[in-house]
Scaffold this motif. Structure first.
Motif, PDB file in Angstrom:
ATOM      1  N   TYR A  70     -23.367  18.570  -7.359  1.00 27.80           N
ATOM      2  CA  TYR A  70     -22.722  19.887  -7.359  1.00 27.80           C
ATOM      3  C   TYR A  70     -21.478  19.878  -8.251  1.00 27.80           C
ATOM      4  CZ  TYR A  70     -25.639  21.882  -3.667  1.00 27.80           C
ATOM      5  OH  TYR A  70     -26.688  22.405  -2.958  1.00 27.80           O
ATOM      6  N   LEU A  71     -20.713  18.782  -8.228  1.00 29.83           N
ATOM      7  CA  LEU A  71     -19.539  18.680  -9.108  1.00 29.83           C
ATOM      8  C   LEU A  71     -19.953  18.868 -10.567  1.00 29.83           C
ATOM      9  CD1 LEU A  71     -17.285  15.726  -7.851  1.00 29.83           C
ATOM     10  CD2 LEU A  71     -16.566  18.058  -8.339  1.00 29.83           C
ATOM     11  N   SER A  72     -21.038  18.196 -10.938  1.00 28.37           N
ATOM     12  CA  SER A  72     -21.541  18.302 -12.308  1.00 28.37           C
ATOM     13  C   SER A  72     -21.849  19.756 -12.668  1.00 28.37           C
ATOM     14  CB  SER A  72     -22.796  17.444 -12.444  1.00 28.37           C
ATOM     15  OG  SER A  72     -23.446  17.704 -13.658  1.00 28.37           O
ATOM     16  N   LYS A  73     -22.488  20.483 -11.750  1.00 30.94           N
ATOM     17  CA  LYS A  73     -22.888  21.863 -12.034  1.00 30.94           C
ATOM     18  C   LYS A  73     -21.677  22.790 -12.137  1.00 30.94           C
ATOM     19  CE  LYS A  73     -26.729  24.059 -12.772  1.00 30.94           C
ATOM     20  NZ  LYS A  73     -27.606  23.645 -13.869  1.00 30.94           N
ATOM     21  N   PHE A  74     -20.706  22.622 -11.231  1.00 25.50           N
ATOM     22  CA  PHE A  74     -19.515  23.477 -11.279  1.00 25.50           C
ATOM     23  C   PHE A  74     -18.702  23.224 -12.548  1.00 25.50           C
ATOM     24  CE2 PHE A  74     -20.073  23.900  -6.561  1.00 25.50           C
ATOM     25  CZ  PHE A  74     -20.164  25.278  -6.547  1.00 25.50           C
ATOM     26  N   LEU A  98     -16.825  16.086 -18.070  1.00 25.58           N
ATOM     27  CA  LEU A  98     -16.827  15.812 -16.631  1.00 25.58           C
ATOM     28  C   LEU A  98     -18.200  16.120 -16.022  1.00 25.58           C
ATOM     29  CD1 LEU A  98     -13.304  17.159 -15.636  1.00 25.58           C
ATOM     30  CD2 LEU A  98     -14.088  14.795 -15.431  1.00 25.58           C
ATOM     31  N   ALA A  99     -18.809  17.204 -16.498  1.00 27.07           N
ATOM     32  CA  ALA A  99     -20.156  17.550 -16.017  1.00 27.07           C
ATOM     33  C   ALA A  99     -21.137  16.431 -16.346  1.00 27.07           C
ATOM     34  CB  ALA A  99     -20.619  18.854 -16.652  1.00 27.07           C
ATOM     35  N   TRP A 100     -21.025  15.876 -17.548  1.00 30.05           N
ATOM     36  CA  TRP A 100     -21.886  14.757 -17.962  1.00 30.05           C
ATOM     37  C   TRP A 100     -21.634  13.527 -17.093  1.00 30.05           C
ATOM     38  CZ3 TRP A 100     -21.212  11.626 -23.138  1.00 30.05           C
ATOM     39  CH2 TRP A 100     -22.283  10.757 -23.281  1.00 30.05           C
ATOM     40  N   LYS A 101     -20.344  13.232 -16.847  1.00 29.01           N
ATOM     41  CA  LYS A 101     -19.962  12.064 -16.045  1.00 29.01           C
ATOM     42  C   LYS A 101     -20.575  12.133 -14.641  1.00 29.01           C
ATOM     43  CE  LYS A 101     -15.891  10.195 -13.664  1.00 29.01           C
ATOM     44  NZ  LYS A 101     -14.423  10.319 -13.494  1.00 29.01           N
ATOM     45  N   TYR A 102     -20.408  13.285 -13.976  1.00 27.64           N
ATOM     46  CA  TYR A 102     -20.891  13.387 -12.592  1.00 27.64           C
ATOM     47  C   TYR A 102     -22.415  13.528 -12.527  1.00 27.64           C
ATOM     48  CZ  TYR A 102     -16.103  13.549 -10.947  1.00 27.64           C
ATOM     49  OH  TYR A 102     -14.815  13.218 -10.650  1.00 27.64           O
ATOM     50  N   ALA A 103     -23.011  14.068 -13.579  1.00 22.44           N
ATOM     51  CA  ALA A 103     -24.482  14.128 -13.612  1.00 22.44           C
ATOM     52  C   ALA A 103     -25.073  12.718 -13.673  1.00 22.44           C
ATOM     53  CB  ALA A 103     -24.955  14.953 -14.802  1.00 22.44           C
ATOM     54  N   LYS A 104     -24.439  11.840 -14.476  1.00 18.61           N
ATOM     55  CA  LYS A 104     -24.897  10.449 -14.544  1.00 18.61           C
ATOM     56  C   LYS A 104     -24.670   9.738 -13.215  1.00 18.61           C
ATOM     57  CE  LYS A 104     -22.672   9.225 -18.344  1.00 18.61           C
ATOM     58  NZ  LYS A 104     -22.234   8.368 -19.466  1.00 18.61           N
ATOM     59  N   LYS A 105     -23.517  10.021 -12.583  1.00 16.12           N
ATOM     60  CA  LYS A 105     -23.219   9.395 -11.295  1.00 16.12           C
ATOM     61  C   LYS A 105     -24.251   9.811 -10.244  1.00 16.12           C
ATOM     62  CE  LYS A 105     -19.471   8.745  -7.953  1.00 16.12           C
ATOM     63  NZ  LYS A 105     -18.063   9.080  -7.600  1.00 16.12           N
ATOM     64  N   ALA A 106     -24.651  11.092 -10.270  1.00 16.06           N
ATOM     65  CA  ALA A 106     -25.640  11.600  -9.304  1.00 16.06           C
ATOM     66  C   ALA A 106     -27.074  11.286  -9.720  1.00 16.06           C
ATOM     67  CB  ALA A 106     -25.471  13.108  -9.146  1.00 16.06           C
ATOM     68  N   ARG A 107     -27.225  10.732 -10.937  1.00 16.24           N
ATOM     69  CA  ARG A 107     -28.566  10.491 -11.502  1.00 16.24           C
ATOM     70  C   ARG A 107     -29.385  11.778 -11.509  1.00 16.24           C
ATOM     71  NH1 ARG A 107     -30.336   4.499  -9.138  1.00 16.24           N
ATOM     72  NH2 ARG A 107     -28.533   3.389  -9.958  1.00 16.24           N
ATOM     73  N   HIS A 108     -28.700  12.857 -11.885  1.00 13.31           N
ATOM     74  CA  HIS A 108     -29.334  14.179 -11.935  1.00 13.31           C
ATOM     75  C   HIS A 108     -29.639  14.488 -13.402  1.00 13.31           C
ATOM     76  CE1 HIS A 108     -30.211  18.352 -11.231  1.00 13.31           C
ATOM     77  NE2 HIS A 108     -29.963  18.231  -9.931  1.00 13.31           N
ATOM     78  N   LEU A 109     -30.874  14.187 -13.824  1.00 13.94           N
ATOM     79  CA  LEU A 109     -31.231  14.255 -15.240  1.00 13.94           C
ATOM     80  C   LEU A 109     -31.131  15.678 -15.794  1.00 13.94           C
ATOM     81  CD1 LEU A 109     -32.221  12.785 -17.747  1.00 13.94           C
ATOM     82  CD2 LEU A 109     -34.566  13.112 -16.938  1.00 13.94           C
ATOM     83  N   LYS A 110     -31.506  16.679 -14.994  1.00 17.05           N
ATOM     84  CA  LYS A 110     -31.480  18.053 -15.497  1.00 17.05           C
ATOM     85  C   LYS A 110     -30.044  18.496 -15.787  1.00 17.05           C
ATOM     86  CE  LYS A 110     -33.710  22.507 -14.751  1.00 17.05           C
ATOM     87  NZ  LYS A 110     -34.601  23.286 -13.873  1.00 17.05           N
ATOM     88  N   ASN A 111     -29.098  18.175 -14.874  1.00 22.83           N
ATOM     89  CA  ASN A 111     -27.692  18.501 -15.122  1.00 22.83           C
ATOM     90  C   ASN A 111     -27.174  17.769 -16.356  1.00 22.83           C
ATOM     91  OD1 ASN A 111     -27.793  20.055 -12.859  1.00 22.83           O
ATOM     92  ND2 ASN A 111     -26.323  18.873 -11.671  1.00 22.83           N
TER      93      ASN A 111
END
Length: 691
Positions: A70-74, A98-111
């Motif tokens: 969610y951090l990545s998306k916001f 920051l969105a890229w950083k948290y997307a990698k942390k969440a392993r959320h490929l779409k974000n």
């Protein structure tokens, strides 16, 4: 026009009604609150309410500290708000990273895919070539390793745009065609169809840059079926059509698409942007036709509409065209004013425009006799033009090298072809020999296979015979076991009955009337019990003949004891008692247990034949989660050798011995219990059944 081409994917509009900020107190879990806030943020972003988006994302970021996806998306939505609100690229960059950083942390490929796509453009807009080059290497690694169709579709497009910005049009087109392949694999939707159409339009724009206008029109035609539901994208494509027809001097076609653009409804910014673009193209057409007043009117419209669009790139290009028109009309002072204004952003958006602006500025100052200024702008023009020519030359050299290598390889292929002809003849002969050899090997293989199959069939037949023999042997064992059960269980009551009949026949004088009546009653009762036991055993035997296996069910020990007492009530001079204070219930096979108990009871009676005051006690109790049944007699006891059949499968003691321990052993094993025996000379024997 470069920026608008890159932003196609982000400007697909949606119909969104006015949204109210959600009351998060209505939601129970943090996840529900985050989703509600995220939906609201997305909706107001689509309404271009960027200040509200920034406030909403602040709230979402504070709420989602422990939720990296969610951090990545916001952060991504906040980056878009800054980017599209007067091009605040630096603030957008911070949020996208920051969105890229948290997307990698969440392993959320779409974000992560979304963040990478926008970072590609932001690094371009901020002219950060080092970071952008590093980003491209990362993106290439992602598309080479991922299996996600969506990620490949988006990031191949980003790779293409990178090469488009460096005028490497062929590489751009290659990546964009790959992106289209994957976009077509994504489940069909309006948005995805539009993205496919946008990619075709971008390829058309590259062909326009290469001045291959027929190819550009071909790809614009490809895009039409995909974008027919989006007036905004249709307007952009119409502008590309106009550019092509301006170059080909086809006025009817130019006017057709110019009128079409005015018919497309759109958001106000994109409407003004497209109209400015169209009027600029019209101005360029009439400048080339030397109809300068008409060209001037269209150029002024382009500038006015460009200012309404709030797009710096569009304003710069409109001013560039107006400056050119003013120069051609010899209004040099006004031309200098407009071209100077255009030059401020030209290098950021389009190097070719920057070169043309400085060339016209130099010519305008020269026309006014201001030679120092003319020289100054000529220097800027020459340097920028040389750099652009060098880049073009590098590309041409690379293309020439590629063509040379292709030509060299073509000659090598011809030489190899001649050699291959000779080798083909040799190969043909070798093929014949190999054919005969393979045919012989196949024949040998078939013979071997047939022999193998024959051997396998023989093995299967032997296995079936062995199985049948085992089944026959087991059937014989079952029959023997049941004969043993019948013999052993019926021997004692029949023996008692015969004993009484002999006594009545041979010594009637020893029996008084009362004793005779008592014994007669006992015999009748014993005969009835015998009949009942025979029916019980025979029915059980019939049901077990095919498959001698226990059938577990809950049984009361009290019922088993009662039936055992009836079965042996004809036994003379023996006191048979049963103790079951806990009223135990067992989950076992009733017939197996009855048979074991009858056998043990019969053995005990046999052991007490020469014992005065013979006693047999059956007990049932539970201890340490185990159930115990025991039978104790006060007979003469026995040796361990006599009870060996309980533990040694090789020992079988016959029925005549009175023990029948082989039956007890097999039946106990079948119902998963064990039997222990304790025997002391002259004190008696105890058998204990442990469940």
């Amino acid at each position: 026009m470069k920026r608008t081409g890159i932003l196609f994917l982000c400007f697909i509009t949606f119909s969104v009604f006015a949204q109210q900020e959600p009351n998060l107190s209505r939601y129970k879990t943090t996840a529900e609150k985050l989703q509600a806030q995220l939906n609201y943020t997305r909706d107001i972003l689509n309404l271009d309410e960027y200040s509200k988006v920034i406030k909403s994302t602040e709230k979402g970021i504070n709420l989602s500290q422990n939720y990296p996806a969610y951090l990545s998306k916001f952060y991504f939505f906040r980056g878009m708000a800054y980017e599209f609100n007067n091009n605040q690229y630096q603030e957008a960059l911070v949020n996208y990273e920051l969105a890229w950083k948290y997307a990698k942390k969440a392993r959320h490929l779409k974000n992560e895919t979304s963040a990478l796509m926008r970072l590609n453009y932001i690094y371009y807009a901020l002219n950060d070539t080092t970071k952008r080059k590093s980003l491209m290497l990362y993106i290439k690694n992602v598309v080479d390793t991922t299996k996600s169709v969506y990620t490949k579709a988006v990031l191949y497009g980003s790779l293409g745009e990178y090469y488009l910005d460096y005028a490497q049009y062929e590489t751009f087109i290659g990546y964009q065609l790959k992106a289209i392949v994957y976009k077509k694999q994504i489940p069909k939707s309006v948005a995805n169809n539009e993205n496919i159409g946008v990619s075709y339009c971008q390829i058309a724009s590259a062909y326009i840059k290469m001045k291959q206008f027929d190819k550009a029109i071909e790809y614009l035609n490809y895009s039409k079926p995909y974008i027919k539901t989006s007036p905004y994208i249709m307007a952009f494509c119409s502008n590309y059509y106009i550019q092509c027809f301006v170059a080909e001097k086809k006025l009817d076609s130019i006017q057709k698409y110019y009128r079409l653009i005015y018919t497309y409804p759109s958001e106000k910014d994109s409407l003004f942007l497209n109209l400015s673009f169209a009027n600029r193209s019209m101005s360029e057409y009439y400048v080339d036709k030397r109809e300068l007043n008409t060209a001037h009117n269209y150029a002024e419209k382009a500038v006015l509409l460009g200012k309404k669009s709030n797009d710096d790139d569009i304003i710069m290009e409109a001013n560039t065209v107006l400056g050119r028109v003013l120069y051609e009309k010899r209004d040099y002072k006004k031309a200098i004013e407009i071209l100077t204004l255009a030059s401020k952003n030209a290098l950021t958006y389009d190097k070719e425009s920057f070169v043309n602006i400085n060339k016209k500025l130099s010519q305008s100052y020269a026309a006014l006799g201001l030679w120092q200024k003319a020289y100054q702008y000529n220097e800027i023009y020459s340097k920028a033009n040389d750099e652009m020519m060098q880049e073009s030359a590098k590309q041409n050299i690379a293309n020439a090298e590629a063509r040379y290598q292709n030509k060299t390889k073509g000659q090598e292929i011809k030489n190899l072809s001649a050699q291959n002809t000779i080798k083909n003849i040799q190969i043909a002969d070798a093929k014949k020999q190999r054919f005969y050899l393979i045919s012989g090997m196949i024949l040998v293989g078939i013979i071997g296979l047939l022999l193998f199959r024959q051997n396998q069939n023989r093995k299967k037949t032997n296995q079936k015979l062995q199985l049948l023999n085992q089944e026959l042997d087991e059937a014989n064992k079952v029959k023997a076991r049941f004969f043993g059960i019948l013999n052993h269980d019926l021997r004692s009551p029949v023996s008692n009955l015969i004993h009484f009949l002999h006594l009545q026949k041979e010594n009637p004088e020893l029996i008084d009337e009362a004793t005779a009546l008592r014994m007669q009653t006992k015999v009748i009762s014993g005969a009835e019990n015998l009949l009942t036991s025979m029916e019980d055993i025979l029915l059980w035997s019939k049901g077990q003949m095919d498959n001698f296996k226990p059938h577990l069910q809950k049984i009361a020990i009290a019922d088993v004891f009662e039936e055992t007492q009836k079965h042996f009530e004809s036994a003379e001079n023996i006191q048979l008692s049963f103790e079951n204070p806990e009223n135990i219930i067992l989950n076992t096979d009733e017939n197996y247990l009855k048979t074991i108990i009858r056998n043990l009871t019969g053995n005990a009676i046999k052991a007490l034949e020469k014992t005065q005051n013979g006693k047999i006690i059956w007990k049932a109790w539970q201890e340490n989660n185990q159930t115990f049944l025991s039978i104790t007699d006060n007979g003469h006891g026995g040796t361990q050798e006599q009870f060996k059949a309980l533990y040694d499968d090789s020992q079988v003691i016959g029925i005549k011995s009175g023990l029948g321990l082989h039956l007890i052993r097999d039946l106990a094993t079948a119902i998963n219990c064990k039997i222990e025996v304790s025997s002391k000379p002259e004190l008696g024997t105890t058998f204990t059944i442990i469940f």
